[in-house]
Write a protein that holds these residues in place. Structure first.
Motif, PDB file in Angstrom:
ATOM      1  N   PRO A 103     -57.305  12.175  11.408  1.00  0.00           N
ATOM      2  CA  PRO A 103     -56.521  11.106  10.790  1.00  0.00           C
ATOM      3  C   PRO A 103     -55.890  11.493   9.460  1.00  0.00           C
ATOM      4  O   PRO A 103     -54.788  11.051   9.153  1.00  0.00           O
ATOM      5  N   ARG A 104     -56.561  12.311   8.667  1.00  0.00           N
ATOM      6  CA  ARG A 104     -56.038  12.636   7.340  1.00  0.00           C
ATOM      7  C   ARG A 104     -54.857  13.597   7.395  1.00  0.00           C
ATOM      8  O   ARG A 104     -54.226  13.851   6.372  1.00  0.00           O
ATOM      9  N   ARG A 105     -54.566  14.136   8.565  1.00  0.00           N
ATOM     10  CA  ARG A 105     -53.483  15.126   8.652  1.00  0.00           C
ATOM     11  C   ARG A 105     -52.413  14.701   9.646  1.00  0.00           C
ATOM     12  O   ARG A 105     -51.621  15.516  10.088  1.00  0.00           O
ATOM     13  N   GLN A 106     -52.351  13.426  10.000  1.00  0.00           N
ATOM     14  CA  GLN A 106     -51.388  12.970  10.996  1.00  0.00           C
ATOM     15  C   GLN A 106     -49.952  13.063  10.501  1.00  0.00           C
ATOM     16  O   GLN A 106     -49.056  13.468  11.245  1.00  0.00           O
ATOM     17  N   SER A 107     -49.702  12.673   9.265  1.00  0.00           N
ATOM     18  CA  SER A 107     -48.345  12.742   8.732  1.00  0.00           C
ATOM     19  C   SER A 107     -47.851  14.180   8.684  1.00  0.00           C
ATOM     20  O   SER A 107     -46.696  14.472   9.009  1.00  0.00           O
ATOM     21  N   THR A 108     -48.736  15.091   8.285  1.00  0.00           N
ATOM     22  CA  THR A 108     -48.366  16.510   8.254  1.00  0.00           C
ATOM     23  C   THR A 108     -48.069  17.016   9.657  1.00  0.00           C
ATOM     24  O   THR A 108     -47.116  17.781   9.865  1.00  0.00           O
ATOM     25  N   ALA A 109     -48.866  16.583  10.640  1.00  0.00           N
ATOM     26  CA  ALA A 109     -48.654  17.017  12.018  1.00  0.00           C
ATOM     27  C   ALA A 109     -47.305  16.544  12.541  1.00  0.00           C
ATOM     28  O   ALA A 109     -46.557  17.308  13.169  1.00  0.00           O
ATOM     29  N   ILE A 110     -46.966  15.292  12.296  1.00  0.00           N
ATOM     30  CA  ILE A 110     -45.673  14.771  12.735  1.00  0.00           C
ATOM     31  C   ILE A 110     -44.544  15.500  12.028  1.00  0.00           C
ATOM     32  O   ILE A 110     -43.510  15.820  12.618  1.00  0.00           O
ATOM     33  N   ALA A 111     -44.732  15.800  10.741  1.00  0.00           N
ATOM     34  CA  ALA A 111     -43.703  16.521   9.990  1.00  0.00           C
ATOM     35  C   ALA A 111     -43.461  17.908  10.559  1.00  0.00           C
ATOM     36  O   ALA A 111     -42.320  18.360  10.683  1.00  0.00           O
ATOM     37  N   LEU A 112     -44.535  18.605  10.902  1.00  0.00           N
ATOM     38  CA  LEU A 112     -44.386  19.936  11.485  1.00  0.00           C
ATOM     39  C   LEU A 112     -43.722  19.857  12.860  1.00  0.00           C
ATOM     40  O   LEU A 112     -42.950  20.742  13.240  1.00  0.00           O
ATOM     41  N   GLN A 113     -44.013  18.799  13.595  1.00  0.00           N
ATOM     42  CA  GLN A 113     -43.361  18.611  14.885  1.00  0.00           C
ATOM     43  C   GLN A 113     -41.858  18.429  14.697  1.00  0.00           C
ATOM     44  O   GLN A 113     -41.046  18.981  15.443  1.00  0.00           O
ATOM     45  N   ILE A 114     -41.487  17.637  13.708  1.00  0.00           N
ATOM     46  CA  ILE A 114     -40.072  17.431  13.405  1.00  0.00           C
ATOM     47  C   ILE A 114     -39.407  18.757  13.050  1.00  0.00           C
ATOM     48  O   ILE A 114     -38.320  19.085  13.542  1.00  0.00           O
ATOM     49  N   LEU A 115     -40.062  19.528  12.196  1.00  0.00           N
ATOM     50  CA  LEU A 115     -39.503  20.802  11.751  1.00  0.00           C
ATOM     51  C   LEU A 115     -39.276  21.747  12.927  1.00  0.00           C
ATOM     52  O   LEU A 115     -38.188  22.287  13.118  1.00  0.00           O
ATOM     53  N   VAL A 116     -40.324  21.956  13.728  1.00  0.00           N
ATOM     54  CA  VAL A 116     -40.237  22.929  14.818  1.00  0.00           C
ATOM     55  C   VAL A 116     -39.277  22.461  15.904  1.00  0.00           C
ATOM     56  O   VAL A 116     -38.473  23.250  16.422  1.00  0.00           O
ATOM     57  N   SER A 117     -39.341  21.181  16.254  1.00  0.00           N
ATOM     58  CA  SER A 117     -38.494  20.683  17.334  1.00  0.00           C
ATOM     59  C   SER A 117     -37.020  20.756  16.967  1.00  0.00           C
ATOM     60  O   SER A 117     -36.181  21.105  17.797  1.00  0.00           O
ATOM     61  N   HIS A 118     -36.685  20.425  15.730  1.00  0.00           N
ATOM     62  CA  HIS A 118     -35.286  20.532  15.311  1.00  0.00           C
ATOM     63  C   HIS A 118     -34.867  21.983  15.130  1.00  0.00           C
ATOM     64  O   HIS A 118     -33.728  22.353  15.408  1.00  0.00           O
ATOM     65  N   LEU A 119     -35.790  22.795  14.662  1.00  0.00           N
ATOM     66  CA  LEU A 119     -35.473  24.211  14.464  1.00  0.00           C
ATOM     67  C   LEU A 119     -35.144  24.876  15.792  1.00  0.00           C
ATOM     68  O   LEU A 119     -34.214  25.684  15.887  1.00  0.00           O
ATOM     69  N   LEU A 120     -35.920  24.530  16.830  1.00  0.00           N
ATOM     70  CA  LEU A 120     -35.691  25.103  18.157  1.00  0.00           C
ATOM     71  C   LEU A 120     -34.738  24.257  18.998  1.00  0.00           C
ATOM     72  O   LEU A 120     -34.393  24.644  20.122  1.00  0.00           O
TER      73      LEU A 120
END
Length: 468
Positions: free
Chosen positions: A385-402
């Motif tokens: 739970p404490r890292r959910q925002s970071t996880a979503i942010a990394l998903q945004i970064l990688v998905s848009h990057l690729l």
């Protein structure tokens, strides 16, 4: 231990550990603070009200995304931009959006989320309003403003889903996240229509940027008045109670699905126009601007299939989880395979039957949108739970990057290379784009394979997240 409801967190300072925060279903009733419900019914009503505010802000978020595509030709003519410079507008936006997402994800996991959301809404609304006063002589400032809007919207996309996920459990949680993500296609379509409509009514594209800031101001007021300063981060034990129903709805699959609706829409619309020329349905467009109904048709398909796909995906996941613990990645894999097949068929029949092309594109988008109701759920329950925002942010970064950060350029390179070898004609202009789009179908199959691979590890990863 001091009761957290004894005083409110009013500044951008680190929040106390999840165990010390009480809100919603797990709130302690020892002392009634401003955000502690007197009854369970009252708490539920408040949670729905908070979710409604966040959904409204999400609508505005995506309306701002699609203002520029709605008046793209007006901007190109006003600033005297080349096709390359015009395309750079979206590139600047996406780059700033995906690079800012990890930063806000980090902040959202450690600081007051309400303040970050409010600052983001105020910032992107203010910049959008300011861009409506930029004259034709300062086109570079307009490019800068789009980048700043991308930064502001990143603060919202990374944090808002985690608040909704914290408010609801099981079936309700799935339903509310589904509704939240339905506003992605709805906001996208409304942004396009609003921008084009305001430009037509006023005769000035600047007015297209003056409506959503007013809506953003209302969203900010509602956020301040109705959303509490603190919402509980679910502990592992609490999260375990809602795993079977936990939600997902396409959050940022924004990366993958949304993956660039702007460039995806433009490319598909362009392909449809060329197919109609090849079929002799319309004459070749030799003017600077050509009117076509393809934009409205494709926009309507995107909105309709997006809404239906999100609802279908969420409901399918809710039912199938009771039968198979690996249902989520299997749903994603199946929808990706079917979507890729529909896209491939749409490309193959484009030259002979444009109606069939739109039908198969609709089915392709429908099955692609099904993932919106599952991917974020997977992300949320395999991350602490404490890292959910970071996880979503990394998903945004990688998905848009690729995804949309480079895919339109890659498709363009393939198309140009095919045309260069076969000469310039309307026939080869269509064929080159048709062949380059086939890459998307194969990438869809590739993505479905990765979801299948995920199904082998999903249970173990989920249990490990519960133990942390």
């Amino acid at each position: 231990m001091q009761n957290p409801s004894a005083h409110e967190n009013t500044g951008l300072q680190p929040q106390p550990p999840p165990e010390e925060q009480n809100y919603g279903a797990t709130a302690t009733h020892v002392r009634q603070g401003p955000f502690v419900s007197v009854s369970r019914n009252g708490s539920a009503k408040r949670d729905y009200l908070i979710a409604a505010v966040l959904c409204y802000a999400n609508l505005i978020n995506f309306m701002d995304w699609f203002i520029v595509p709605g008046i793209l030709l007006d901007l190109q003519k006003s600033f005297e931009l080349s096709d390359g410079d015009t395309g750079l507008l979206q590139t600047v936006f996406i780059l700033c959006y995906m690079l800012a997402a990890p930063i806000f994800g980090y902040l959202g996991d450690r600081y007051n989320r309400k303040i970050i959301l409010g600052a983001g809404i105020f910032f992107w609304s203010g910049v959008t309003l300011g861009s409506s006063f930029i004259s034709e002589l300062y086109y570079w400032i307009f490019f800068l403003s789009r980048g700043l809007v991308g930064i502001g919207t990143a603060s919202y996309s990374t944090i808002a889903p985690t608040i909704i996920a914290d408010l609801f459990e099981e079936g309700r949680r799935t339903t509310m996240l589904s509704i939240f993500y339905i506003f992605i296609p709805v906001g996208s379509g409304l942004g396009y229509v609003l921008a084009a409509g305001m430009a037509d009514i006023t005769g000035d594209w600047h007015w297209a940027f003056r409506i959503t800031p007013c809506m953003g101001g209302l969203a900010l007021v509602l956020l301040i008045l109705l959303v509490p300063h603190r919402t509980q981060r679910r502990t592992a034990a609490h999260r375990a109670l809602s795993i079977s129903g936990t939600i997902r709805v396409a959050a940022e699959k924004p990366g993958l699905q949304r993956t660039a609706k702007t460039t995806w829409c433009q490319d598909v619309i362009s392909l449809a126009k060329k197919a109609q020329v090849v079929q002799g349905i319309v004459s070749p467009c030799l003017q600077e601007s050509c009117n076509s109904s393809n934009s409205l048709i494709f926009g309507g398909i995107t909105i309709g299939t997006g809404i239906l796909g999100v609802i279908t995906g969420a409901e399918a996941a809710r039912r199938l989880r009771k039968i198979n613990n690996k249902a989520d990645p299997l749903i994603c894999a199946t929808s990706m395979f079917v979507s890729a097949l529909c896209l491939y068929i749409a490309l193959m029949v484009a030259q002979t039957n444009i109606l069939s092309t739109f039908i198969f594109i609709a089915f392709g988008e429908l099955f692609l949108s099904v993932n919106w109701a599952v991917v974020t759920d997977i992300l949320l329950y395999v991350v602490t739970p404490r890292r959910q925002s970071t996880a979503i942010a990394l998903q945004i970064l990688v998905s848009h990057l690729l995804g949309d950060a480079g895919s339109p350029y890659l498709i363009g390179i393939i198309s140009n290379a095919i045309q260069a070898k076969n000469g310039c004609s309307f026939q080869w202009s269509f064929w080159s784009m048709q062949y380059s789009f086939i890459v998307c179908a194969f990438v869809g199959v590739f993505g479905g394979g990765f979801f299948l691979l995920t199904s082998f590890y999903i249970e173990e990863d989920r249990k490990e997240a519960e133990r942390l």
